[in-house]
Enzyme design. Structure first.
Site, mmCIF file in Angstrom:
data_model
loop_
_atom_site.group_PDB
_atom_site.id
_atom_site.type_symbol
_atom_site.label_atom_id
_atom_site.label_comp_id
_atom_site.label_asym_id
_atom_site.label_seq_id
_atom_site.Cartn_x
_atom_site.Cartn_y
_atom_site.Cartn_z
ATOM 1 N N LYS A 13 7.403 9.751 -14.035
ATOM 2 C CA LYS A 13 7.858 9.597 -15.426
ATOM 3 C C LYS A 13 7.988 8.124 -15.786
ATOM 4 O O LYS A 13 7.569 7.696 -16.863
ATOM 5 C CB LYS A 13 9.244 10.226 -15.601
ATOM 6 C CG LYS A 13 9.290 11.710 -15.725
ATOM 7 C CD LYS A 13 10.742 12.107 -16.055
ATOM 8 C CE LYS A 13 10.949 13.588 -16.050
ATOM 9 N NZ LYS A 13 12.348 13.953 -16.324
ATOM 10 N N ASP A 70 13.740 15.087 -20.515
ATOM 11 C CA ASP A 70 13.793 16.333 -19.761
ATOM 12 C C ASP A 70 12.534 17.108 -20.104
ATOM 13 O O ASP A 70 12.191 17.255 -21.284
ATOM 14 C CB ASP A 70 15.043 17.153 -20.066
ATOM 15 C CG ASP A 70 15.293 18.152 -18.940
ATOM 16 O OD1 ASP A 70 15.549 17.714 -17.803
ATOM 17 O OD2 ASP A 70 15.201 19.369 -19.176
ATOM 18 N N ASP A 155 0.711 18.404 -12.265
ATOM 19 C CA ASP A 155 -0.545 17.876 -12.818
ATOM 20 C C ASP A 155 -1.813 18.416 -12.132
ATOM 21 O O ASP A 155 -2.800 18.688 -12.813
ATOM 22 C CB ASP A 155 -0.551 16.339 -12.775
ATOM 23 C CG ASP A 155 0.273 15.742 -13.907
ATOM 24 O OD1 ASP A 155 0.614 16.484 -14.847
ATOM 25 O OD2 ASP A 155 0.569 14.531 -13.852
ATOM 26 N N HIS A 180 2.532 15.898 -23.425
ATOM 27 C CA HIS A 180 3.842 16.206 -24.006
ATOM 28 C C HIS A 180 4.716 14.943 -24.070
ATOM 29 O O HIS A 180 5.363 14.669 -25.059
ATOM 30 C CB HIS A 180 4.507 17.295 -23.164
ATOM 31 C CG HIS A 180 4.468 17.023 -21.674
ATOM 32 N ND1 HIS A 180 3.297 16.709 -21.012
ATOM 33 C CD2 HIS A 180 5.451 16.950 -20.738
ATOM 34 C CE1 HIS A 180 3.564 16.497 -19.728
ATOM 35 N NE2 HIS A 180 4.865 16.628 -19.547
#
Ligand code: ITT
Length: 201
Positions: A13, A70, A155, A180
Site C-alpha cells: 500500500k 482500508d 493481485d 480501487h
C-alpha cells in the site's frame, strides 16, 4: 517540508500511495517509520469504519495529518467475502500466499464465468479539523492459478475488467491508473494538495 503519514505498515500500500501522490510537495511516511504507534484493532464491519478507526487512532497519537486506507476483495460467488477480512482470510497473521490458496480452494467448484470480484478501497484524510472520505472500486475476476510477481495481496489472482493480465503482471503504473486505490486517492488528492498549500501560505 510538511509531512503526511499513511496509517499502515503494509509496504505494498505504501508504495502505491507514494506513487499516486508523488506530485504533491510533501514528505510521505508510514507507520513503519513510527514503531511507537501500537497495532490498531480493526473492529469495524465496513471498510469506512475501519479506515476511520485507523485515521483517528494514529492522529490521536501523532497529531499530524493522516491518510488511512482500508481495502479488500469482494467475490460475488462467495457473498462478497472476504471483504473487510481480506488481510486475515486464511489465518490471523497477514499471509498473502495462504489467503490466495484459501480463495482458490473456496472457488474450486465455481466456473470461470461466475468468478466476478471487485477490489474496494476507502481512504480517509484526517486533519485537526476535518475527516474527508473517498472510495474507489475496481471490478474484475478471479483466475484459477497465481500469475505474476508484482503488486501484493490478491493481485496474482485478479484480472481487472478490460485486461488479460493480473494486477501482479501489469506494470505498477497501469495498476495505479485503474485500481480501487488509485481511484479513491485521485478523488481525495485535490483536498490533500489544497490542505498543504494552505499551510504553506
Ligand atoms: P493496514 O491495516 O496496516 O493498512 P492491511 O494489509 O491489514 O494493512 P487492510 O486491513 O486494509 O490492510 O486489508 C487489506 C487486504 O486486502 C490486504 O492485506 C490484501 O490482502 C487485500 N488488498 C487490498 N488492496 C489490495 C490490492 O491493491 N491488491 C491486492 N490485495 C489487496
Amino acid at each position: 517540508m510538511n509531512t503526511l503519514i499513511i496509517a499502515t505498515k503494509n509496504k505494498g500500500k505504501v508504495k502505491e500511495v507514494k506513487e499516486i501522490l508523488n506530485d504533491i510537495n510533501i514528505e510521505i511516511k508510514s507507520l513503519v517509520d513510527y514503531p511507537e504507534v501500537q497495532d490498531i484493532e480493526e473492529h469495524g464491519d465496513t471498510f469506512e469504519m475501519n479506515a476511520l478507526i485507523k485515521a483517528r487512532e494514529v492522529f490521536n497519537t501523532l497529531g499530524i495529518p493522516i491518510l488511512s486506507d482500508d481495502s479488500g476483495l469482494e467475490v460475488y460467488a462467495l457473498g462478497m467475502k472476504p471483504g473487510v477480512y481480506s488481510a486475515r482470510y486464511a489465518c490471523e497473521d497477514v499471509n498473502s500466499l495462504k489467503n490466495n490458496l484459501k480463495l482458490l480452494f473456496e472457488l474450486q467448484s465455481v466456473p470461470e464465468n461466475q468468478r466476478h470480484a471487485r477490489f474496494r478501497c476507502v481512504t480517509v484524510f484526517k486533519t485537526s479539523d476535518a475527516e474527508i472520505i473517498s472510495e474507489g472500486i475496481c471490478e474484475g475476476r478471479i483466475i484459477s492459478e497465481l500469475k505474476g510477481e508484482g503488486g501484493f495481496g490478491y493481485d496474482p489472482l485478479f484480472i481487472p475488467d478490460g485486461y488479460s493480465q493480473t494486477f501482479a503482471e501489469l506494470p505498477q503504473d497501469v495498476k495505479n491508473i485503474i485500481s480501487h486505490r488509485g481511484m479513491a486517492l485521485r478523488k481525495i488528492k485535490p483536498i490533500i494538495r489544497g490542505h498543504f498549500q494552505y499551510l504553506n501560505n
